[in-house]
Design an enzyme around this catalytic site. Sequence first.
Site, PDB file in Angstrom:
ATOM      1  N   LYS A  75       0.827  -1.206   0.000  1.00 42.78           N
ATOM      2  CA  LYS A  75       0.000   0.000   0.000  1.00 42.78           C
ATOM      3  C   LYS A  75       0.864   1.260   0.000  1.00 42.78           C
ATOM      4  O   LYS A  75       1.912   1.316   0.646  1.00 42.78           O
ATOM      5  CB  LYS A  75      -0.912  -0.016   1.234  1.00 42.78           C
ATOM      6  CG  LYS A  75      -1.965   1.085   1.288  1.00 42.78           C
ATOM      7  CD  LYS A  75      -2.867   0.835   2.486  1.00 42.78           C
ATOM      8  CE  LYS A  75      -3.910   1.918   2.670  1.00 42.78           C
ATOM      9  NZ  LYS A  75      -4.793   1.635   3.823  1.00 42.78           N
ATOM     10  N   SER A 150      -9.434   2.392   3.082  1.00 47.06           N
ATOM     11  CA  SER A 150      -8.433   3.040   2.253  1.00 47.06           C
ATOM     12  C   SER A 150      -7.490   2.081   1.530  1.00 47.06           C
ATOM     13  O   SER A 150      -6.599   2.519   0.778  1.00 47.06           O
ATOM     14  CB  SER A 150      -7.581   3.999   3.101  1.00 47.06           C
ATOM     15  OG  SER A 150      -6.848   3.305   4.098  1.00 47.06           O
ATOM     16  N   SER A 174      -9.871   0.073   6.941  1.00 46.82           N
ATOM     17  CA  SER A 174      -9.334   0.115   5.581  1.00 46.82           C
ATOM     18  C   SER A 174      -9.223  -1.230   4.891  1.00 46.82           C
ATOM     19  O   SER A 174      -9.663  -1.386   3.746  1.00 46.82           O
ATOM     20  CB  SER A 174      -7.956   0.782   5.605  1.00 46.82           C
ATOM     21  OG  SER A 174      -8.052   2.101   6.060  1.00 46.82           O
TER      22      SER A 174
END
Length: 471
Positions: A75, A150, A174
């Site tokens: 990420k 996210s 997330s």
Amino acid sequence: MVELAAAVRRREISPVQLVEHYLERIERIDASIGAYLTVAAESALHQAEAAERALAGEKPAAALPPLLGVPVAVKDLTNVAGMRCTFGSLSFEDFISPIDDNVATLLRRAGMVVLGKTNTPEFGLACHTENRVAPPARTPWDLSRSAGGSSGGGAAAVAAGLAPVAQGNDGTGSNRIAASACGLVGLKPSRGRVSNGPGFTEATSFGLTTHGMIARTVGDCAALLDAIAVPMPGDPYPIASPAPGRTFLDHCGREPGRLRVGRHLAPVFTEADVDPECVAAYTRASELLAELGHDVEDITPAFDPTVVASIEPVFSMLALLAPVPPDREGMLMPLTRWLRGRGSTLSALDYGRALAATEAVSRTLLEHSWSYDVILTPTVTRPSPAVGAIRDDEDPAREFEEIKRFTPYTAMYASTGQPAISLPIHWTPENVPVGVMVVGRPGGESVLFSLGAQLEAVVRWQDRTPALFGG
């Protein structure tokens, strides 16, 4: 991922072949999905070649890193030395990480090959993956819908076959939100299980956020946690790993025993309607758990929406602490600027009271649920919405309220430090995935893995893929 690792060790497939396979798919498919912000093709191939040299060496297979040659997506909130790290923000569009975060070091130590950095909203502050750096991340099941956030880029990558597994971090949901949107398994480990340093510390995350993962199977999540759940120097709250000779992956092959499951449907973190498809997922999971011999009981959540206002300042401080250069403040998204503005008005007393309120909520939740082995809820209040449906650049206050209405379950357990996993139990008539969340006791990932693997064996979600997965 576990099967790929075994195939590499048996020399049935080479790391270079694996990396070339995923790079080809990324080049061909990702433009329609928006999974990656940076593809590190040259670096990945060099790492794969090094893995092949290790395989050809004199070391026995047992002495090689456990996930040698297996690709992973990381990420873009996580520092990987020498790679671009935008944090989903134009203000860091050209930033090259000078260091590895500890989780990146541990991925390398496990032998994994970093394919690139995945899409994320600015500083991970939203439950969608839309920013000003790149196009939005879309769920491969329906390209008109969001991949969640996210960790939406990582989830989109795994669901579309652009990576076998993805690292992500999770505070208020997330990994779990994105996993639900993309028909995958998403884990938030216990606080302290995985090192947050040095770039992303407990001080800047207030203990809410930790590194975790998104994968197609519970076993893949467990194996990746085995690789990164290693205490590192300076960690403030490390949790001991499983007993010597035991792994989290081992627990995927063990029956969980008869568990006491508390469940609740009310999204008490805020006022929100729960979509019938999310209720269907929750009901189906409850039925399956009962059929598997577990005791499923309705419980009343421990607090109501009035407590939310007392802990929201902590979230505003998360945005304010992002080290944005003063001359780049104007590049920030409206939601980020709005949250930073709220944070900047807090006094030290306000901030201290918010932290105290957060701890009080945590204690109440844990005391209320301690007699249960796990807690079951929906993951989100509705199937993944259309791209752009939650984002509101004209009214970021409204966007924040929509985020709360979409994600009350995942956010509710952020303060407690409990492990939580989203499991893809249900698909709508339109073939859109919907997850349920199972929350364990602090340090209780082993129970989540045993129970998750038990459900996986019945539902067989790993056999379901979006149409473009085979393309």
